[in-house]
Design an enzyme around this catalytic site. Structure first.
Site, PDB file in Angstrom:
ATOM      1  N   HIS A 195       0.797   4.366   9.203  1.00  0.00           N
ATOM      2  CA  HIS A 195       1.794   2.916   9.371  1.00  0.00           C
ATOM      3  C   HIS A 195       3.187   3.205   8.856  1.00  0.00           C
ATOM      4  CE1 HIS A 195       0.972   1.097   5.404  1.00  0.00           C
ATOM      5  NE2 HIS A 195       1.910   0.137   5.835  1.00  0.00           N
ATOM      6  N   SER A 232       0.683  -1.202  -0.029  1.00  0.00           N
ATOM      7  CA  SER A 232      -0.100   0.061   0.002  1.00  0.00           C
ATOM      8  C   SER A 232       0.803   1.241  -0.124  1.00  0.00           C
ATOM      9  CB  SER A 232      -0.905  -0.163   1.174  1.00  0.00           C
ATOM     10  OG  SER A 232      -0.265  -0.134   2.577  1.00  0.00           O
ATOM     11  N   GLU A 233       2.046   1.291   0.744  1.00  0.00           N
ATOM     12  CA  GLU A 233       3.041   2.265   0.595  1.00  0.00           C
ATOM     13  C   GLU A 233       4.373   1.859   0.540  1.00  0.00           C
ATOM     14  OE1 GLU A 233      -0.707   4.183   1.951  1.00  0.00           O
ATOM     15  OE2 GLU A 233       0.453   2.928   3.055  1.00  0.00           O
ATOM     16  N   CYS A 234       5.224   2.776  -0.045  1.00  0.00           N
ATOM     17  CA  CYS A 234       6.762   2.615   0.146  1.00  0.00           C
ATOM     18  C   CYS A 234       7.288   3.785   0.495  1.00  0.00           C
ATOM     19  CB  CYS A 234       7.187   2.146  -1.090  1.00  0.00           C
ATOM     20  SG  CYS A 234       9.070   1.785  -1.383  1.00  0.00           S
ATOM     21  N   PHE A 245       5.089   7.132  -0.964  1.00  0.00           N
ATOM     22  CA  PHE A 245       4.221   6.810  -2.290  1.00  0.00           C
ATOM     23  C   PHE A 245       3.258   5.655  -1.741  1.00  0.00           C
ATOM     24  CE2 PHE A 245       7.917   9.203  -3.542  1.00  0.00           C
ATOM     25  CZ  PHE A 245       7.502   9.937  -4.932  1.00  0.00           C
TER      26      PHE A 245
END
Length: 283
Positions: A77, A46-48, A66
């Site tokens: 998170h 979901s995110e990096c 992102f």
């Protein structure tokens, strides 16, 4: 290509591998925005996040966050996961026990207590009543009637959450949303209080749904940004008082636990963090 330090961190899980993972690339100052976006999409999380040298003197590091398709000014998170990765890689904060993160939403303090990290809930950029049109759209996605919603409010500290409060935790767990492709960006967070809060369970049940594009709706395992704005909404309205615990991810076989505490006039959103993967990434 250059080999950069990489961590994948499990955040908010009651036990390892039961929370929400985030990928973290450290020392990413040499990467372009296009490279960051491509790497983030490739991780399929979901995110990096990408850790950079700070531009603010009080910050310990700067982070760019992102999703699969967009850059975000703030996300919960990823904030805790990035702080854990930075500490794990040898980062030393200016102030003992507190990491200061610089991001699109400004400076975010993060308290460190062993594996437990907590960030100060950032100010909402949008709050207050939701229009009847937005409420009806959210209810269509969740396949419920507007009359089943006790209250609705914007709970937006960056990602753009619309918050819905249902009658209880069971109503939240019973949701069977329409996961088919939806037009436009959709960010819906749902909460319901546990009737008889069990210390081994939680005080409130949370679920969040979103889509990055016009593709299918997705359920997020555990969402720090929404829990932060939800905490502000619930405590201001007198429905809950800090400290309390939110549970999320139940319907995805996760064991998300988000702790909400109050200190110095602020709400702190916390949870356990666990470095699950350590290595390098070619970038």
């Amino acid at each position: 290509m250059t080999a950069l330090q990489f961590r994948q961190v499990d955040v908010f899980g009651a036990d390892p591998y039961t929370g929400n993972p985030v990928a973290v690339v450290l020392g990413a100052d040499g990467l372009s925005t296009e490279q960051m976006a491509r790497i983030s999409a490739w991780t399929n999380l979901s995110e990096c996040t990408f850790v950079l040298e700070p531009t603010e003197p009080d910050a310990d590091y700067r982070v760019r966050i992102f999703s699969l398709t967009n850059e975000l000014p703030f996300a919960g998170h990823p904030t805790l996961g990035t702080a854990r990765a930075w500490l794990d890689a040898g980062g030393q904060p200016h102030s003992e026990g507190v990491v200061i993160q610089e991001c699109g939403a400004g400076l975010v303090p993060i308290r460190v207590s062993g594996e437990q990290l907590a960030f100060a809930a950032p100010p909402r950029i949008r709050s207050g009543a939701v229009s009847s049109e937005d409420l009806e759209k959210a209810c269509r996605l969740l396949r419920i009637a507007p009359a089943e919603v006790l209250d609705a409010a914007w709970a937006d500290n960056g990602p753009g959450w619309v918050g819905l409060l249902l009658k209880d935790a069971d109503a939240v767990l019973a949701l069977d949303p329409d996961l088919s492709p939806q037009p436009g960006l959709v960010m819906v967070g749902v909460a319901g209080l546990h009737a008889d809060a069990d210390p081994g369970v939680a005080d409130v049940e949370v679920r969040t749904f979103f889509n990055d594009t016009d593709g299918p709706l997705r359920e997020d395992p555990i969402t720090g940004s929404f829990n932060a704005s939800l905490a502000q909404w619930l405590t201001e309205s007198g429905r809950l008082a800090a400290p309390y615990v939110a549970r999320q991810g139940t319907m995805l076989d996760r064991q998300g636990r988000v702790t909400v505490s109050g200190s110095d006039g602020e709400l702190w959103i916390g949870g356990l963090t666990h470095v699950a993967v350590t290595g390098t990434i070619d970038a």
